[in-house]
Design a protein around this motif. Structure first.
Motif, mmCIF file in Angstrom:
data_model
loop_
_atom_site.group_PDB
_atom_site.id
_atom_site.type_symbol
_atom_site.label_atom_id
_atom_site.label_comp_id
_atom_site.label_asym_id
_atom_site.label_seq_id
_atom_site.Cartn_x
_atom_site.Cartn_y
_atom_site.Cartn_z
ATOM 1 N N PHE A 8 0.855 -1.167 0.099
ATOM 2 C CA PHE A 8 0.068 -0.115 0.145
ATOM 3 C C PHE A 8 0.866 1.242 0.101
ATOM 4 O O PHE A 8 0.775 2.246 0.760
ATOM 5 C CB PHE A 8 -0.716 0.069 1.211
ATOM 6 N N LYS A 9 1.830 1.160 -0.998
ATOM 7 C CA LYS A 9 2.848 2.496 -1.212
ATOM 8 C C LYS A 9 2.930 2.869 -2.523
ATOM 9 O O LYS A 9 3.005 1.871 -3.287
ATOM 10 C CB LYS A 9 4.369 1.927 -0.373
ATOM 11 N N THR A 10 3.011 3.975 -2.617
ATOM 12 C CA THR A 10 3.437 4.671 -3.895
ATOM 13 C C THR A 10 4.732 4.572 -4.392
ATOM 14 O O THR A 10 5.750 4.769 -3.548
ATOM 15 C CB THR A 10 3.249 6.201 -3.988
ATOM 16 N N MET A 11 5.070 3.576 -5.443
ATOM 17 C CA MET A 11 6.143 3.118 -5.729
ATOM 18 C C MET A 11 6.750 3.856 -7.056
ATOM 19 O O MET A 11 7.935 3.838 -7.284
ATOM 20 C CB MET A 11 6.241 1.543 -6.283
ATOM 21 N N GLU A 12 5.956 4.473 -7.902
ATOM 22 C CA GLU A 12 6.413 5.167 -9.116
ATOM 23 C C GLU A 12 5.571 6.445 -9.365
ATOM 24 O O GLU A 12 4.200 6.136 -9.485
ATOM 25 C CB GLU A 12 6.270 4.100 -10.337
ATOM 26 N N ILE A 13 6.160 7.370 -9.878
ATOM 27 C CA ILE A 13 5.238 8.491 -10.333
ATOM 28 C C ILE A 13 6.094 9.297 -11.883
ATOM 29 O O ILE A 13 7.323 9.330 -11.703
ATOM 30 C CB ILE A 13 5.264 9.715 -9.478
ATOM 31 N N ILE A 14 5.480 8.954 -13.062
ATOM 32 C CA ILE A 14 5.734 9.375 -14.171
ATOM 33 C C ILE A 14 5.218 10.877 -14.561
ATOM 34 O O ILE A 14 3.834 10.989 -14.670
ATOM 35 C CB ILE A 14 5.815 8.323 -15.086
ATOM 36 N N GLU A 15 5.824 11.845 -14.973
ATOM 37 C CA GLU A 15 5.251 13.083 -15.515
ATOM 38 C C GLU A 15 5.027 12.991 -16.660
ATOM 39 O O GLU A 15 5.660 11.747 -17.445
ATOM 40 C CB GLU A 15 6.396 14.190 -15.171
ATOM 41 N N LEU A 16 4.029 13.665 -17.591
ATOM 42 C CA LEU A 16 3.533 13.514 -18.689
ATOM 43 C C LEU A 16 4.173 14.811 -19.550
ATOM 44 O O LEU A 16 3.456 16.047 -19.111
ATOM 45 C CB LEU A 16 2.045 13.129 -18.857
ATOM 46 N N PRO A 17 4.880 14.691 -20.422
ATOM 47 C CA PRO A 17 5.061 16.041 -21.188
ATOM 48 C C PRO A 17 3.957 16.348 -22.028
ATOM 49 O O PRO A 17 3.025 15.353 -22.357
ATOM 50 C CB PRO A 17 6.270 15.434 -21.768
ATOM 51 N N ASN A 18 3.790 17.321 -22.828
ATOM 52 C CA ASN A 18 2.885 17.890 -23.480
ATOM 53 C C ASN A 18 1.379 17.664 -23.056
ATOM 54 O O ASN A 18 0.346 17.453 -23.948
ATOM 55 C CB ASN A 18 3.036 17.033 -24.836
ATOM 56 N N SER A 19 1.258 17.906 -21.875
ATOM 57 C CA SER A 19 -0.148 17.836 -21.406
ATOM 58 C C SER A 19 -0.458 18.946 -20.715
ATOM 59 O O SER A 19 0.118 19.467 -19.806
ATOM 60 C CB SER A 19 -0.238 16.661 -20.451
ATOM 61 N N GLY A 20 -1.760 19.430 -20.806
ATOM 62 C CA GLY A 20 -2.027 20.657 -20.395
ATOM 63 C C GLY A 20 -2.871 20.394 -18.926
ATOM 64 O O GLY A 20 -2.902 21.282 -18.214
ATOM 65 N N GLY A 21 -3.491 19.192 -18.849
ATOM 66 C CA GLY A 21 -3.886 18.718 -17.463
ATOM 67 C C GLY A 21 -4.496 17.484 -17.627
ATOM 68 O O GLY A 21 -5.020 16.949 -18.636
ATOM 69 N N ASN A 22 -4.086 16.324 -16.749
ATOM 70 C CA ASN A 22 -4.066 15.178 -16.830
ATOM 71 C C ASN A 22 -5.271 14.541 -16.327
ATOM 72 O O ASN A 22 -5.495 13.991 -15.290
ATOM 73 C CB ASN A 22 -3.022 14.473 -16.212
ATOM 74 N N HIS A 23 -6.497 14.872 -16.696
ATOM 75 C CA HIS A 23 -7.867 14.518 -16.453
ATOM 76 C C HIS A 23 -8.403 13.257 -16.994
ATOM 77 O O HIS A 23 -9.035 12.503 -16.015
ATOM 78 C CB HIS A 23 -8.898 15.718 -16.577
ATOM 79 N N SER A 24 -8.421 13.004 -18.086
ATOM 80 C CA SER A 24 -8.741 11.676 -18.794
ATOM 81 C C SER A 24 -7.825 10.558 -18.539
ATOM 82 O O SER A 24 -7.166 10.009 -19.396
ATOM 83 C CB SER A 24 -8.997 11.864 -20.338
#
Length: 662
Positions: free
Chosen positions: A141-157
């Motif tokens: 139950f731990k956050t293991m990975e976070i990846i940023e998204l290039p070319n995205s104005g807002g990551n809703h979908s």
């Protein structure tokens, strides 16, 4: 119909619906509701319910049917409860191309799948404001990975999964110029320069490791929500869109002019082929990929410098548009994979599209033209049918696996049950109030759990004790076992919940990590036993190798620290037992405490600004002598000749033993 007239009509109808609602909880809830949600002491809930934390940036875990809060999982926001984002080990998890960002807006969740069913391995979460996707391990139950998204104005979908977790897909909410380029804010510049993107993040089937495989560059419209195909429609992905008018201002009016917007259908299998054939273009960019190492108990950040992009206006046979009335929000695929439901929040009906008809329309070239270079399929050619007069403000649809669909209606505050086959309304129940998302456990899979539906409401009003201007968010549990839905329970949630997913408890609980094997701890500053504790000076850095065990910290007396030193407390929890974390805090530390799990090492950095005695202590009640689990650090003036000493008991400074560092 003009927008103003449409909204006035909807508002009047909503008032009429509100007037017909149940007058009290007693009249709305059946007499056996309490027994159906009661979980006796020592017993477990049927389901884990993972709920988005909205503006908290976190994920909450509730039990169903009890509605009990089990845990808050820190993901995109710092968390003082356990030091996430404050400890030296977890700070890198919140790194981005724009620096360290300690907060975000967390909207949607997706449980990993195998063969179209939830498998209990991972949970994926989106960050809307600084576009990112996280992977949470459901063993620890731990956050293991976070990846940023290039070319995205807002990551809703986002994040939405293919049925074997081949990809997490993320669509941008706000169209923006690609590559963060500057552009004038007028309609002409918008139509010329603004684009939306759909990011396909590949998932390693064994480790869960993520990487941005490719991005599809789409016209400047706003992507809202999405679902993957399954079964016969496996290999396709479907996004709802709004603002196909490409308005740059007052979107409340200007992005609601058309009678129909689109569902964007992406053949991701074909896109894969283009990537493998070398037809994707490399685009220079910069984004962060942060991973937490289970052996070192530490996170690291990698900066990635390019991304592969595909342009469907050049490669014309893998992206198609299906007209959908009006300003669609939800886009959902039924368990069979045959039917795609669009929910136009300003529409007076629910369109249901048939996958086989959609494919045939492509084969027959049944197009009504193009939109910004993309082929638009004729509405009737892909249409299975329309649910007529279902309610006001349809948003989201989930399924029970018995041929029924459940749609949330924001304006008329209700859940409506309808038949996929004949599109007839079967039942409706009021929600309290203004429902947004709803969730049937497994409702996005081939085999829904099919026992409950949960409403996540935007307005609470009179449901709970008042707490000033802002009230707790409201979730409501309904039974869907019979022909009629039945309200069973209200329970409050953290943040503003958007979407949620639930999974039977037996798929997760028996794999739960109880402690970390200290013999496998490869943290560079681990102290695997009390004999390994020490204090070292490296210039103005001081590293304290400290252990915690019931009921003392080693060392518990430290001298020779100077004002301005950067003191790193590396705390190793020596316990090898379940549910025995130890905390650590020191007086005047401007950061959060640490909460160190059994067998884990975590680090708190503290820079004293004044001379004096600084007590430190365990913050997590661990034993009858927890209160005595404390110690002292002496801080002297800069340049002082007080030697570096440390120890405990007979070896403590002043107890006769000189342990000055060599």
């Amino acid at each position: 119909m003009k927008l103003s007239h449409l909204l006035l009509t909807a508002a009047a109808a909503a008032l009429a619906v509100q007037g017909c609602k149940m007058k009290s909880t007693e009249s709305a809830v059946g007499g056996d509701a309490a027994s159906r949600t009661y979980v006796a002491p020592g017993k477990y809930d049927e389901l884990y319910n993972f709920v988005s934390g909205g503006f908290s940036g976190q994920v909450a875990v509730y039990g169903i049917p009890s509605g009990r809060l089990l845990k808050v999982l820190p993901v995109f926001s710092v968390n003082p409860e356990n030091g996430y984002g404050y400890s030296e080990e977890t700070k890198p998890m919140l790194n981005t191309s724009q620096g360290f960002i300690p907060w975000d807006d967390q909207h949607h969740l997706a449980l990993s799948q195998t063969n179209g069913e939830h498998d209990g391995r991972w949970l994926f979460a989106n960050a809307n404001n600084s576009p990112r996707v996280a992977r949470i391990d459901l063993k620890a139950f731990k956050t293991m990975e976070i990846i940023e998204l290039p070319n995205s104005g807002g990551n809703h979908s986002s994040p939405f999964l293919t049925e074997n977790t081949e990809y997490v897909i993320a669509g941008t909410r706000f169209s923006v110029p690609i590559g963060n380029q500057e552009s004038a804010l007028d309609n002409a510049s918008y139509k010329k320069n603004f684009k939306s993107t759909a990011s396909f993040i590949n998932i390693d089937k064994n480790s869960g490791h993520m990487n941005v495989a490719f991005q599809i560059i789409l016209p400047g419209m706003d992507l809202d929500l999405s679902r993957a195909g399954k079964g016969p429609s496996h290999g396709w992905f479907f996004f709802s869109t709004y603002n196909t008018e490409q308005a740059s201002t007052l979107k409340e009016v200007n992005a609601s002019q058309k009678d129909k917007d689109f569902i964007v259908a992406v053949n991701w299998k074909k896109a894969e082929e283009y990537v493998k054939a070398g037809k994707a273009k490399k685009m220079a960019t910069e984004y962060y990929h942060n991973t937490f190492n289970e052996e070192t108990h530490s996170a690291t950040s990698e900066i990635i410098k390019e991304v592969l992009t595909l342009d469907p206006t050049e490669l014309k046979d893998f992206v198609y548009l299906i007209p959908c009335p009006k300003s669609p929000h939800g886009c959902d695929v039924d368990p069979s994979g045959e039917y795609i439901v669009g929910s136009g929040k300003l529409a007076a009906l629910i369109p249901v599209f048939a996958y086989q008809k959609f494919v045939k329309a492509i084969e027959d070239k049944a197009f009504e033209g193009e939109y910004n270079g993309l082929p638009v399929i004729k509405y009737e050619a892909a249409l299975h049918g329309e649910v007529q007069k279902p309610g006001l403000g349809p948003l989201h649809t989930e399924f029970d696996g018995k041929g029924n669909a459940y749609t949330s209606f924001f304006v008329s505050s209700e859940i409506v049950k309808w038949s996929i086959k004949d599109l007839k309304v079967l039942d409706r129940v009021p929600t309290y109030y203004s429902i947004g998302h709803l969730m049937v456990p497994g409702g996005d899979t081939k085999k829904p759990y099919g026992k409950y539906v949960v409403a996540y409401n935007k307005i609470t009003k009179d449901r709970f004790l008042p707490t000033g201007p802002e009230l707790a968010q409201s979730a409501q549990l309904y039974s869907i076992e019979g022909d009629k839905m039945q309200l069973l329970l209200d329970f409050p949630t953290i943040g503003e919940p958007h979407y949620a997913q639930a999974i039977p408890a037996e798929k997760i609980k028996d794999q739960s990590v109880k402690f970390f094997d200290i013999a496998k701890n490869k943290h560079p500053y681990v102290a695997a036993g009390e004999k390994a504790t020490k204090v070292e000076r490296k210039g103005n850095e001081v590293h304290v190798y400290m252990t915690a065990i019931r009921s003392h910290l080693t060392p518990d007396n430290i001298e020779g620290i100077q004002v301005g030193d950067d003191v790193y407390f590396h705390i190793t929890n020596l316990e090898q037992d379940w549910d025995i974390p130890h905390g650590f805090a020191i007086k005047h530390a401007p950061t959060a405490e640490l909460l160190v799990m059994p067998g884990e090492t975590a680090t708190l950095k503290f820079t004293p600004k004044q001379t004096g005695i600084y007590p430190f202590y365990c913050t997590d009640f661990c034993s009858a002598l927890h209160q005595e689990m404390q110690g002292y650090m002496r801080v002297s003036a800069k340049g002082s000749n007080v030697p570096l000493k440390w120890g405990i008991g007979d070896t403590a400074p002043g107890a006769g033993a000189d342990t000055t560092a060599k």
